[in-house]
Design an enzyme around this catalytic site. Structure first.
Site, PDB file in Angstrom:
ATOM      1  N   ASP A 101       3.933  -4.401   3.498  1.00 42.52           N
ATOM      2  CA  ASP A 101       3.973  -5.066   2.233  1.00 42.52           C
ATOM      3  C   ASP A 101       5.221  -6.222   2.397  1.00 42.52           C
ATOM      4  OD1 ASP A 101       1.833  -3.692   1.574  1.00 42.52           O
ATOM      5  OD2 ASP A 101       3.023  -2.729  -0.288  1.00 42.52           O
ATOM      6  N   THR A 119      -0.232  -0.398   5.805  1.00 37.72           N
ATOM      7  CA  THR A 119       0.404  -1.458   5.002  1.00 37.72           C
ATOM      8  C   THR A 119       1.682  -2.068   5.763  1.00 37.72           C
ATOM      9  OG1 THR A 119       1.567  -0.137   3.684  1.00 37.72           O
ATOM     10  CG2 THR A 119      -0.371  -0.544   2.848  1.00 37.72           C
ATOM     11  N   GLY A 172       2.633  -9.014  -2.973  1.00 36.75           N
ATOM     12  CA  GLY A 172       3.101  -8.536  -1.576  1.00 36.75           C
ATOM     13  C   GLY A 172       2.193  -7.887  -0.712  1.00 36.75           C
ATOM     14  N   ALA A 196      -9.360   3.427   9.180  1.00 31.03           N
ATOM     15  CA  ALA A 196      -7.910   3.498   9.595  1.00 31.03           C
ATOM     16  C   ALA A 196      -7.604   2.231   8.855  1.00 31.03           C
ATOM     17  CB  ALA A 196      -7.989   3.151  11.102  1.00 31.03           C
ATOM     18  N   GLY A 197      -6.277   2.443   8.375  1.00 37.63           N
ATOM     19  CA  GLY A 197      -5.476   1.185   7.618  1.00 37.63           C
ATOM     20  C   GLY A 197      -4.019   1.512   7.500  1.00 37.63           C
ATOM     21  N   GLN A 243      -2.924  -8.216  -4.783  1.00 39.80           N
ATOM     22  CA  GLN A 243      -1.803  -7.600  -5.070  1.00 39.80           C
ATOM     23  C   GLN A 243      -0.633  -8.337  -4.625  1.00 39.80           C
ATOM     24  OE1 GLN A 243      -0.770  -5.380  -7.370  1.00 39.80           O
ATOM     25  NE2 GLN A 243       1.253  -4.529  -6.534  1.00 39.80           N
ATOM     26  N   TYR A 250      -2.944  -7.456   3.433  1.00 36.25           N
ATOM     27  CA  TYR A 250      -3.793  -6.277   3.313  1.00 36.25           C
ATOM     28  C   TYR A 250      -4.780  -6.557   2.199  1.00 36.25           C
ATOM     29  CZ  TYR A 250      -4.559  -1.103   1.640  1.00 36.25           C
ATOM     30  OH  TYR A 250      -5.004  -0.051   1.483  1.00 36.25           O
ATOM     31  N   PRO A 263     -10.706   2.565  -3.185  1.00 35.43           N
ATOM     32  CA  PRO A 263      -9.796   3.290  -3.766  1.00 35.43           C
ATOM     33  C   PRO A 263      -8.713   2.608  -4.513  1.00 35.43           C
ATOM     34  CG  PRO A 263     -10.292   4.332  -1.379  1.00 35.43           C
ATOM     35  CD  PRO A 263     -10.598   2.678  -1.631  1.00 35.43           C
ATOM     36  N   TYR A 293      -4.827   3.489  -6.692  1.00 36.70           N
ATOM     37  CA  TYR A 293      -3.432   4.061  -6.011  1.00 36.70           C
ATOM     38  C   TYR A 293      -3.617   5.457  -5.969  1.00 36.70           C
ATOM     39  CZ  TYR A 293      -1.079  -0.632  -6.114  1.00 36.70           C
ATOM     40  OH  TYR A 293      -0.900  -1.745  -5.816  1.00 36.70           O
TER      41      TYR A 293
HETATM   42  N1  CAA Z   1       4.473  -9.795  -9.977  1.00 38.92           N
HETATM   43  C1  CAA Z   1       4.859 -10.997 -10.299  1.00 38.92           C
HETATM   44  N2  CAA Z   1       6.302 -11.204  -9.624  1.00 38.92           N
HETATM   45  C2  CAA Z   1       6.798 -10.484  -8.924  1.00 38.92           C
HETATM   46  C3  CAA Z   1       6.033  -8.985  -8.772  1.00 38.92           C
HETATM   47  C4  CAA Z   1       5.015  -8.881  -9.410  1.00 38.92           C
HETATM   48  N3  CAA Z   1       4.179  -7.811  -8.973  1.00 38.92           N
HETATM   49  N4  CAA Z   1       6.939  -8.410  -7.840  1.00 38.92           N
HETATM   50  C5  CAA Z   1       8.164  -8.840  -7.868  1.00 38.92           C
HETATM   51  N5  CAA Z   1       8.022 -10.137  -8.469  1.00 38.92           N
HETATM   52  C6  CAA Z   1       9.131 -11.425  -8.314  1.00 38.92           C
HETATM   53  C7  CAA Z   1      10.388 -10.815  -8.698  1.00 38.92           C
HETATM   54  O1  CAA Z   1      10.520 -10.660 -10.186  1.00 38.92           O
HETATM   55  C8  CAA Z   1      11.115 -11.883  -8.083  1.00 38.92           C
HETATM   56  O2  CAA Z   1      11.029 -13.022  -8.798  1.00 38.92           O
HETATM   57  P1  CAA Z   1      12.494 -14.099  -8.981  1.00 38.92           P
HETATM   58  O3  CAA Z   1      12.445 -14.440  -7.488  1.00 38.92           O
HETATM   59  O4  CAA Z   1      11.995 -15.033  -9.925  1.00 38.92           O
HETATM   60  O5  CAA Z   1      13.749 -13.139  -9.248  1.00 38.92           O
HETATM   61  C9  CAA Z   1      10.307 -12.228  -6.637  1.00 38.92           C
HETATM   62  O6  CAA Z   1       8.946 -11.772  -7.022  1.00 38.92           O
HETATM   63  C10 CAA Z   1      10.703 -11.244  -5.895  1.00 38.92           C
HETATM   64  O7  CAA Z   1      10.095 -11.738  -4.788  1.00 38.92           O
HETATM   65  P2  CAA Z   1      10.301 -10.832  -3.241  1.00 38.92           P
HETATM   66  O8  CAA Z   1       9.388 -11.726  -2.154  1.00 38.92           O
HETATM   67  O9  CAA Z   1      11.827 -11.229  -2.925  1.00 38.92           O
HETATM   68  O10 CAA Z   1       9.952  -9.553  -3.482  1.00 38.92           O
HETATM   69  P3  CAA Z   1      10.555  -8.394  -3.096  1.00 38.92           P
HETATM   70  O11 CAA Z   1      10.964  -8.545  -1.586  1.00 38.92           O
HETATM   71  O12 CAA Z   1      11.512  -7.758  -3.948  1.00 38.92           O
HETATM   72  O13 CAA Z   1       9.449  -7.116  -3.192  1.00 38.92           O
HETATM   73  C11 CAA Z   1       7.593  -6.063  -2.407  1.00 38.92           C
HETATM   74  C12 CAA Z   1       8.138  -7.411  -2.403  1.00 38.92           C
HETATM   75  C13 CAA Z   1       8.029  -5.468  -1.335  1.00 38.92           C
HETATM   76  C14 CAA Z   1       5.928  -6.380  -1.766  1.00 38.92           C
HETATM   77  C15 CAA Z   1       7.288  -5.337  -3.628  1.00 38.92           C
HETATM   78  O14 CAA Z   1       6.812  -6.412  -4.768  1.00 38.92           O
HETATM   79  C16 CAA Z   1       6.437  -4.363  -3.789  1.00 38.92           C
HETATM   80  O15 CAA Z   1       6.494  -3.146  -3.057  1.00 38.92           O
HETATM   81  N6  CAA Z   1       5.359  -4.585  -4.418  1.00 38.92           N
HETATM   82  C17 CAA Z   1       4.154  -3.426  -4.464  1.00 38.92           C
HETATM   83  C18 CAA Z   1       3.121  -3.688  -3.502  1.00 38.92           C
HETATM   84  C19 CAA Z   1       2.045  -2.531  -3.471  1.00 38.92           C
HETATM   85  O16 CAA Z   1       1.565  -2.263  -4.555  1.00 38.92           O
HETATM   86  N7  CAA Z   1       1.624  -2.059  -2.399  1.00 38.92           N
HETATM   87  C20 CAA Z   1       0.605  -1.115  -2.240  1.00 38.92           C
HETATM   88  C21 CAA Z   1       0.691  -0.391  -1.370  1.00 38.92           C
HETATM   89  S1  CAA Z   1      -0.305   1.184  -1.280  1.00 38.92           S
HETATM   90  C22 CAA Z   1      -1.830   0.466  -0.927  1.00 38.92           C
HETATM   91  O17 CAA Z   1      -2.004  -0.690  -0.627  1.00 38.92           O
HETATM   92  C23 CAA Z   1      -2.844   1.621  -1.096  1.00 38.92           C
HETATM   93  C24 CAA Z   1      -4.027   0.934  -1.734  1.00 38.92           C
HETATM   94  O18 CAA Z   1      -5.094   0.603  -1.183  1.00 38.92           O
HETATM   95  C25 CAA Z   1      -3.881   0.599  -3.189  1.00 38.92           C
END
Ligand code: CAA
Length: 249
Positions: free
Chosen positions: A97, A95, A152, A92-93, A150, A156, A186, A188
């Site tokens: 983010d 996100t 965001g 169970a899990g 990761q 998690y 796992p 992605y």
């Molecule tokens: N690395 C470094 N900087 C990053 C970044 C990253 N990966 N992503 C965004 N930034 C920076 C942006 O460039 C921006 O910089 P400035 O402020 O200088 O312009 C700043 O961070 C934006 O920060 P915010 O807090 O405003 O970010 P956001 O709200 O736009 O987005 C987020 C945040 C929704 C988390 C988005 O980054 C996201 O969706 N990331 C992916 C998260 C992810 O991989 N989740 C996995 C889900 S699936 C899972 O979890 C299953 C598994 O087990 C693998």
């Protein structure tokens, strides 16, 4: 494998379903526990009916893994219908983010309770029986992001890393009792959970994966199936990465 009884939490999610199917095909009697069954069970029941047409029986259990009492009832119900639980897969899990500066307390709590408290809430009810009978398999489904962190995902990543801490500690406690405890992490996968990541971000993530593709849930389920088998008796406290080479350590 003999007719072991398996309980899979998050059992009607995409990965949970693949794990349930795999264990059923391996000859286990399987219960799929899921909170989604407490609200709308139609989707789960149609999946159950589809498997039944192939001669595969799955017991559906509506329960909330964040609620200790609900887990008490769910395990009792499973055991009354199928017998003592030999195999537990904590799958169970959820996100929620957001970067830490935007993450609110509810999002922190929801992820920690669903992904980590749940492991205690369910495992606590099966561990004594496993040690007394001298056989048990526990597999905790963690994540690549619990190993590497990761952006965001402070919530998690913390919960998923915590799962493996639990794995290692419990593995030591029960190693001499025929019970193994392992983590599968796992990367992605081709699931709705990963599909919710914004498209441009996901495209960049896939570019980082040496295999250049998302994983399939059946590929995770195959590894879980092996770890739950009698053949995996000497594997315990391990954390298996399965991520297309995304993170090697
Ligand atoms: N690395 C470094 N900087 C990053 C970044 C990253 N990966 N992503 C965004 N930034 C920076 C942006 O460039 C921006 O910089 P400035 O402020 O200088 O312009 C700043 O961070 C934006 O920060 P915010 O807090 O405003 O970010 P956001 O709200 O736009 O987005 C987020 C945040 C929704 C988390 C988005 O980054 C996201 O969706 N990331 C992916 C998260 C992810 O991989 N989740 C996995 C889900 S699936 C899972 O979890 C299953 C598994 O087990 C693998």
């Amino acid at each position: 494998m003999s007719e072991r009884v398996a309980l899979v939490t998050g059992g009607i999610g995409e990965l949970g379903r693949s794990i349930c199917e795999r264990l059923t095909r391996q000859g286990c009697r399987v219960a799929a526990l899921d909170i989604a069954l407490t609200t709308n069970g139609d989707d789960g029941r149609s999946w159950q009916a589809r498997l039944a047409r192939d001669g595969l029986d799955i017991l559906l259990i509506a329960a909330d893994v964040t609620d200790f009492g609900s887990c008490t009832q769910a395990v009792a119900h499973t055991e009354s219908r199928l017998g003592p639980v030999d195999i537990l897969v904590n799958c169970a899990g959820i996100t929620r983010d957001a970067s830490l500066r935007k993450l609110d307390k509810n999002e922190w709590d929801a992820v920690l309770s669903t992904n980590l408290d749940s492991v205690f809430n369910v495992t606590k009810h099966v561990i004594d029986g496993m040690t007394q009978r001298g056989f048990g398999r526990i597999v905790n489904i963690s994540s690549l992001n619990g190993v590497k962190g990761q952006f965001g995902q402070t919530n998690y990543s913390a919960a998923k890393a915590g799962m493996h801490g639990f794995t290692m500690a419990l593995a030591r406690e029960v190693a001499r009792k025929g019970v193994t405890v392992n983590t599968v992490s796992p990367g992605y996968m081709n699931t709705k959970m990963v599909g919710a990541v914004p498209r441009e971000i996901l495209e960049r993530i896939v570019e980082e994966i040496p295999m250049g593709r998302l994983g399939e849930t059946r590929e995770i389920a195959a590894l879980v199936g092996f770890l739950c088998s009698d053949d995996a008796a000497f594997i315990t406290g391990a954390n298996y990465s399965i991520n297309g080479g995304h993170h090697m350590h």
